[in-house]
Design an enzyme around this catalytic site. Structure first.
Site, PDB file in Angstrom:
ATOM      1  N   GLU A 187       0.790  -1.101  -0.080  1.00 21.62           N
ATOM      2  CA  GLU A 187       0.124   0.100  -0.209  1.00 21.62           C
ATOM      3  C   GLU A 187       0.891   1.286   0.186  1.00 21.62           C
ATOM      4  OE1 GLU A 187      -3.485   1.753   2.879  1.00 21.62           O
ATOM      5  OE2 GLU A 187      -1.854   0.543   3.971  1.00 21.62           O
ATOM      6  N   CYS A 202      -4.258  -3.246   4.301  1.00 22.53           N
ATOM      7  CA  CYS A 202      -3.977  -2.658   5.602  1.00 22.53           C
ATOM      8  C   CYS A 202      -5.140  -3.125   6.685  1.00 22.53           C
ATOM      9  CB  CYS A 202      -4.104  -1.022   5.708  1.00 22.53           C
ATOM     10  SG  CYS A 202      -3.056  -0.222   7.078  1.00 22.53           S
ATOM     11  N   LYS A 228      -9.966  -0.482  -1.970  1.00 18.61           N
ATOM     12  CA  LYS A 228     -10.275  -0.701  -0.510  1.00 18.61           C
ATOM     13  C   LYS A 228     -11.698  -0.489  -0.351  1.00 18.61           C
ATOM     14  CE  LYS A 228      -8.170   0.259   4.226  1.00 18.61           C
ATOM     15  NZ  LYS A 228      -7.280   1.286   4.832  1.00 18.61           N
TER      16      LYS A 228
END
Length: 542
Positions: A297, A408, A357
């Site tokens: 990321e 994440c 995401k």
């Protein structure tokens, strides 16, 4: 401690002065429980202490009124969450950190109240263990999508309890830890009664038998967990399916902190350079030729769709290594938003499939009700533009491998990872950027979640971080490779693309819902009769 209870709220018989005199030691016990749970988590990494923490809270709230239980749960929660989440304030100050910690501790206050209410029921260890799962389910969903960090199950990166993730996910692991600690607390209470007994064998015998049965129950759960390892995959990365050679690139950042990417081109160049160096090692025969390469990321916070130079640099790296790269990029749009995006970048055709995401972090990647939160802290304005919420599950074809991409903090959300595996992921990839948390325990805590996911779904999990900790996690949760913080690293490993299904995958959220219903049912079993008694008393008083 007496087990007698009055007919109202479930408090022990005795005067209010007696309860007040007892509260200080109970408060200290609850605080000790919170600290014991803290020590079980990565950073301290003493998983067996996870059992002692909830046991301390169970003893503290036993026989108390609900409001006293709420206080004790709050104390336990503060002792746990304030240090556990200290990494959230490392660069933004104490207020956001303490606000988050207090908000999570309030859920433990609710748990303390509920635990006190059901502590007089038969089989109370079972009901209170189920209440732990219910409490974690609630705070994993509310508010703003929840924050399921610090669940009991996420402390179990080693040992017998870890295997249970394959049968019921993190909720079942949490339940097993809690179910072990509540019989432990009950056994201690039974032993205390033995000490107080003055009537010889006739009085002491039943208490001793009860204590022995409870000790056996304490040992039974981890024994069951140990046996549960038998049919599960081992530490091999290559067993269970066709293999693909995967390269993981940790390029590092110029500096830690919120400004880690102030020199965005430097971060991109670091990852390009590490990939080009890997290509040279492949050409020299020192490394295997990868089928796919994983960048983390934020490896390109320059939008490669709009910036031709960034696109050229990524293409240069892909052409040098001769394999597609899964790039973590910040992309403009849709509209006024940004998108935290994984992009499959082919050496011949350039950018292809993407994953956006799905769960951006509130107050970090987007700010709901910005004016309201600005009243408490102007740090919300560090988030200059909000990130969009993706809508598609992140299964991408990268070099012939069906890669399940989560970004994440998404790794701690059960449903997001489960959706990805059900959609056909043969391996899981966690693209993450931990540079904003410096040299704290956040990276270790996040890695622990990846280890639980590996066991839960029987998949290898590849973690790619800008500055660490990057890792390759085997299907049994063991670490095949891992990096250090703020150090460039490159891993090349053969990884099986598995299509097997675990019991946890097939059951989905069912264990969590069943256990939550058990806990809620126990509370209702106490609350409903108490409410009826109060209504009768009010009618009689008229």
């Amino acid at each position: 401690m007496t087990e007698e209870r009055d007919t109202g709220s479930g408090a022990p018989a005795g005067t209010g002065r007696r309860r007040t005199r007892r509260l200080p030691w109970r408060t200290a016990l609850a605080a000790a429980g919170g600290l014991a749970m803290l020590l079980a988590f990565p950073g301290w990494s003493l998983p067996p202490l996870a059992v002692l923490g909830p046991a301390a809270l169970a003893l503290a709230v036993r026989g108390q009124r609900a409001r006293s239980g709420a206080w004790l749960g709050l104390v336990c929660g503060l002792a746990f969450f304030v240090p556990l989440l200290s990494w959230t304030g490392i660069y933004v100050g104490a207020f956001p950190w303490l606000a988050l910690a207090v908000s999570q501790a309030l859920f433990l206050a609710l748990l303390g109240a509920a635990g006190a209410a059901v502590s007089g029921l038969r089989l109370w260890p079972l009901w209170t263990a189920a209440l732990w799962v219910a409490d974690e389910a609630l705070r994993g969903r509310l508010p703003l999508g929840g924050f399921p960090w610090g669940r009991l199950g996420l402390s179990q990166t080693d040992g017998a309890f870890l295997s249970l993730a394959a049968y019921g996910g993190v909720p079942l692991v949490s339940f097993a830890v809690a179910l072990t600690r509540t019989p432990l607390a009950a056994a201690l209470l039974a032993l205390a009664r033995v000490r107080r007994a003055a009537g010889g064998g006739a009085t002491r015998g039943p208490a001793l038998r009860t204590a022995a049965a409870l000790v056996a129950a304490v040992l039974a759960v981890p024994l069951l967990g140990a046996l549960a390892w038998t049919p599960l995959p081992g530490p091999s990365l290559t067993a269970g399916g066709p293999t693909r050679t995967v390269a993981v690139i940790q390029g590092d950042v110029p500096e830690a902190g919120l400004e880690f990417n102030a020199r965005r081109r430097a971060v991109l160049d670091n990852h390009v350079q590490q990939t080009v160096q890997l290509a040279a090692a492949v050409a020299a025969g020192d490394q295997a030729q990868p089928d796919l390469v994983v960048w983390p990321e934020n490896s390109s916070d320059i939008d490669p769709y709009r910036n031709a130079d960034a696109a050229r640099q990524i293409s240069r790296a892909a052409e040098a290594i001769g394999a597609p790269i899964l790039v973590g990029a910040v992309v403009e749009g849709p509209g006024r938003y940004l998108s935290n995006t994984g992009i499959v970048w082919d050496p011949e055709t350039g950018p292809g499939d993407t994953y956006v995401k799905r769960h951006p972090v509130p107050l970090a990647e987007y700010v709901p009700a910005r004016g309201f939160f600005r009243f408490f802290s102007d740090k919300v304005d560090l988030v200059r533009r909000d990130f969009a919420h993706g809508t598609e599950v992140g299964v991408l074809d990268v070099g012939g491998a069906p890669v399940g991409d989560v970004i994440c903090f998404e790794v701690v959300y059960d449903s997001l990872v489960a959706d990805t595996v059900r959609a056909g992921a043969g391996m899981l990839v966690v693209q993450t950027n931990n540079a904003t948390f410096g040299y704290t325990d956040e990276s270790e805590q996040q890695l622990a979640a990846s280890r639980l996911r590996a066991v839960e779904f029987g998949r290898t999990v590849v973690v790619a971080a800008t500055s660490g900790i990057s890792a390759v996690v085997a299907p049994d949760g063991s670490l095949a490779r891992r990096s250090e913080l703020f150090t460039p690293a490159v891993f090349v490993e053969d990884v099986a693309q598995r299509d097997s299904t675990t019991v946890a995958e097939r059951l989905g959220a069912a264990p969590e819902w069943v256990l939550t219903a058990l806990g809620a049912g126990a509370v209702l079993a106490v609350a409903a009769p108490a409410l009826r008694r109060r209504q009768r008393a009010r009618r009689a008083a008229r």
